[in-house]
Motif scaffolding. Structure first.
Motif, PDB file in Angstrom:
ATOM      1  N   PHE A 206      -9.368  76.086-110.624  1.00 55.18           N
ATOM      2  CA  PHE A 206     -10.265  75.044-111.027  1.00 55.18           C
ATOM      3  C   PHE A 206     -11.446  75.626-111.865  1.00 55.18           C
ATOM      4  O   PHE A 206     -11.812  76.860-112.073  1.00 55.18           O
ATOM      5  CB  PHE A 206     -10.853  74.456-109.825  1.00 55.18           C
ATOM      6  N   GLU A 207     -11.926  74.748-112.782  1.00 48.33           N
ATOM      7  CA  GLU A 207     -13.047  75.013-113.432  1.00 48.33           C
ATOM      8  C   GLU A 207     -13.765  73.802-114.016  1.00 48.33           C
ATOM      9  O   GLU A 207     -13.075  72.959-114.494  1.00 48.33           O
ATOM     10  CB  GLU A 207     -12.828  76.041-114.642  1.00 48.33           C
ATOM     11  N   ALA A 208     -15.173  73.580-113.915  1.00 49.63           N
ATOM     12  CA  ALA A 208     -15.920  72.694-114.562  1.00 49.63           C
ATOM     13  C   ALA A 208     -16.482  73.155-115.918  1.00 49.63           C
ATOM     14  O   ALA A 208     -17.136  74.541-116.002  1.00 49.63           O
ATOM     15  CB  ALA A 208     -17.064  72.420-113.599  1.00 49.63           C
ATOM     16  N   GLY A 209     -16.413  72.406-116.900  1.00 49.92           N
ATOM     17  CA  GLY A 209     -17.050  72.807-118.163  1.00 49.92           C
ATOM     18  C   GLY A 209     -16.104  73.529-119.144  1.00 49.92           C
ATOM     19  O   GLY A 209     -16.783  73.677-120.485  1.00 49.92           O
ATOM     20  N   GLY A 210     -14.864  73.221-119.099  1.00 49.09           N
ATOM     21  CA  GLY A 210     -13.892  73.982-120.211  1.00 49.09           C
ATOM     22  C   GLY A 210     -13.793  73.108-121.315  1.00 49.09           C
ATOM     23  O   GLY A 210     -14.600  71.954-121.286  1.00 49.09           O
ATOM     24  N   GLN A 211     -13.462  73.681-122.321  1.00 45.34           N
ATOM     25  CA  GLN A 211     -13.211  72.935-123.729  1.00 45.34           C
ATOM     26  C   GLN A 211     -11.835  72.697-123.806  1.00 45.34           C
ATOM     27  O   GLN A 211     -10.958  73.310-123.322  1.00 45.34           O
ATOM     28  CB  GLN A 211     -13.832  73.825-124.629  1.00 45.34           C
ATOM     29  N   PRO A 212     -11.302  71.723-124.888  1.00 49.37           N
ATOM     30  CA  PRO A 212     -10.165  71.324-125.213  1.00 49.37           C
ATOM     31  C   PRO A 212      -9.337  72.730-125.617  1.00 49.37           C
ATOM     32  O   PRO A 212      -8.347  72.916-124.912  1.00 49.37           O
ATOM     33  CB  PRO A 212     -10.040  70.284-126.388  1.00 49.37           C
ATOM     34  N   TRP A 213      -9.853  73.575-126.209  1.00 49.46           N
ATOM     35  CA  TRP A 213      -8.994  74.404-126.637  1.00 49.46           C
ATOM     36  C   TRP A 213      -8.618  75.741-125.491  1.00 49.46           C
ATOM     37  O   TRP A 213      -7.632  76.332-125.787  1.00 49.46           O
ATOM     38  CB  TRP A 213      -9.840  75.222-127.847  1.00 49.46           C
ATOM     39  N   ALA A 262     -17.541  70.116-106.359  1.00 52.92           N
ATOM     40  CA  ALA A 262     -17.415  71.016-107.593  1.00 52.92           C
ATOM     41  C   ALA A 262     -17.391  70.237-109.079  1.00 52.92           C
ATOM     42  O   ALA A 262     -17.570  70.864-110.153  1.00 52.92           O
ATOM     43  CB  ALA A 262     -15.638  71.155-107.522  1.00 52.92           C
ATOM     44  N   ASP A 263     -17.558  68.914-108.970  1.00 52.66           N
ATOM     45  CA  ASP A 263     -17.917  68.482-110.506  1.00 52.66           C
ATOM     46  C   ASP A 263     -19.479  68.047-110.383  1.00 52.66           C
ATOM     47  O   ASP A 263     -19.810  67.800-111.645  1.00 52.66           O
ATOM     48  CB  ASP A 263     -17.187  66.874-110.514  1.00 52.66           C
ATOM     49  N   GLU A 264     -20.235  68.721-109.532  1.00 45.10           N
ATOM     50  CA  GLU A 264     -21.520  68.599-109.740  1.00 45.10           C
ATOM     51  C   GLU A 264     -22.236  69.262-111.024  1.00 45.10           C
ATOM     52  O   GLU A 264     -23.016  68.536-111.480  1.00 45.10           O
ATOM     53  CB  GLU A 264     -22.228  69.309-108.705  1.00 45.10           C
ATOM     54  N   PRO A 265     -21.813  70.424-111.378  1.00 44.17           N
ATOM     55  CA  PRO A 265     -22.303  70.951-112.700  1.00 44.17           C
ATOM     56  C   PRO A 265     -21.848  70.116-113.969  1.00 44.17           C
ATOM     57  O   PRO A 265     -22.784  70.272-115.083  1.00 44.17           O
ATOM     58  CB  PRO A 265     -21.404  72.187-112.779  1.00 44.17           C
ATOM     59  N   LEU A 266     -21.110  69.125-113.891  1.00 41.25           N
ATOM     60  CA  LEU A 266     -20.817  68.247-114.953  1.00 41.25           C
ATOM     61  C   LEU A 266     -21.647  67.221-114.916  1.00 41.25           C
ATOM     62  O   LEU A 266     -21.980  66.180-116.237  1.00 41.25           O
ATOM     63  CB  LEU A 266     -19.513  67.753-114.928  1.00 41.25           C
TER      64      LEU A 266
END
Ligand code: LIP
Length: 270
Positions: A206-213, A262-266
């Motif tokens: 899991f990760e918050a803040g990734g980019q499309p690429w 886990a979505d808090e950083p967004l």
């Protein structure tokens, strides 16, 4: 006319392997041209740019009417309905520290939907591929997610952003997660984390803040290998909000991550 996925796969594989080979040959050379982007820790080197230039040149030579979204050169419009989503060097920090875990990631969308994914881990000599409905493959052999069913025995990958403030907020999940799983892994390469879920080297990621690429190719490879996928709020998966896991542990892992915020950083800081 709809493009043939096997032709798109062949082209994606060819340009990604060429870029991977150039990067592999260049690792360890003293890097003089390293600058930073979004923060002091978000490095970009001449190798990232050279890799993207090689990939874009190869794509446009074969398919001049396609659109492109590249990490280093941004967005280029097209008229064909096909879009290439490119991370020319995923794991730049690893690469510049001469760790072997980094990758070239090329995703291909047709009419906005992922149809082809290629992730070349040239430092490890591995190539992951997938086409929609065609399954996922590692070096030409079919792969599938792990059979894990017990969260307490799950090995889970995750990642952290380049902004110190975001890393602090991402860390909030860890006290909830660490006691509940076997262990976590922070590899530093989202595209490979997704591929390692696809072949059972990880039970979840899991990760918050990734980019499309970071995720375009890896998400297709993971879901074609049987992974469950969702956003960190339990809604649909999107590049900046990703959790994937083997179906046997997905419900428990996803519930834990949603419950731990886990979505808090967004969300905007309080
Ligand atoms: C990296 C991602 C990784 C994330 C890093 C970085 P890059 O991409 O693959 O998952 O945790 O912060 O964003 O910048 O090496 O292409």
């Amino acid at each position: 006319m709809r493009p043939d996925p096997s032709e798109l796969l062949e082209l994606a594989g060819r340009v990604a392997r060429e870029a991977g080979e150039m990067l592999r040959a260049g690792i360890g050379h003293l890097r003089i041209d390293v600058t930073t982007k979004t923060s002091g820790t978000d490095m970009v080197s001449e190798m990232d740019r050279a890799s993207e230039a090689l990939i874009v040149e190869g794509i446009l030579a074969a398919r001049p009417d396609d659109a492109i979204l590249g990490e280093e050169t941004g967005s280029r419009d097209g008229t064909s309905g096909v879009r290439w989503v490119i991370d020319p060097l995923d794991g730049t920090t690893n690469y510049l520290y001469r760790h072997p875990i980094w990758a070239v990631s090329v995703g291909v969308e047709v009419d906005g939907r992922a149809e082809v994914g290629v992730v070349v881990a040239a430092g490890l000599g591995e190539v992951f591929t997938a086409t929609r409905g065609g399954g996922a493959w590692l070096d030409g052999a079919p792969i599938s997610v792990s059979g894990a069913t017990d969260l307490a025995g799950a090995l889970v990958g995750t990642g952290f952003g380049y902004a110190a403030s975001r890393r602090g907020r991402q860390a909030v999940v860890l006290p909830h997660l660490l006691p509940a799983v076997r262990d976590i892994r922070r590899n530093g390469v989202a595209s490979l984390d997704l591929c390692w879920v696809a072949c059972g080297r990880l039970d979840g990621y899991f990760e918050a803040g990734g980019q499309p690429w970071d995720v375009a190719a890896g998400l297709l490879i993971a879901t074609e290998a049987g992974a469950s996928a969702a956003g960190l709020d339990g809604g649909p998966v999107v590049p900046e909000s990703v959790m994937v896991a083997a179906p046997g542990v997905a419900p428990a892992l996803f519930a834990l991550l949603v419950g731990a915020g886990a979505d808090e950083p967004l969300k905007p800081p309080h």
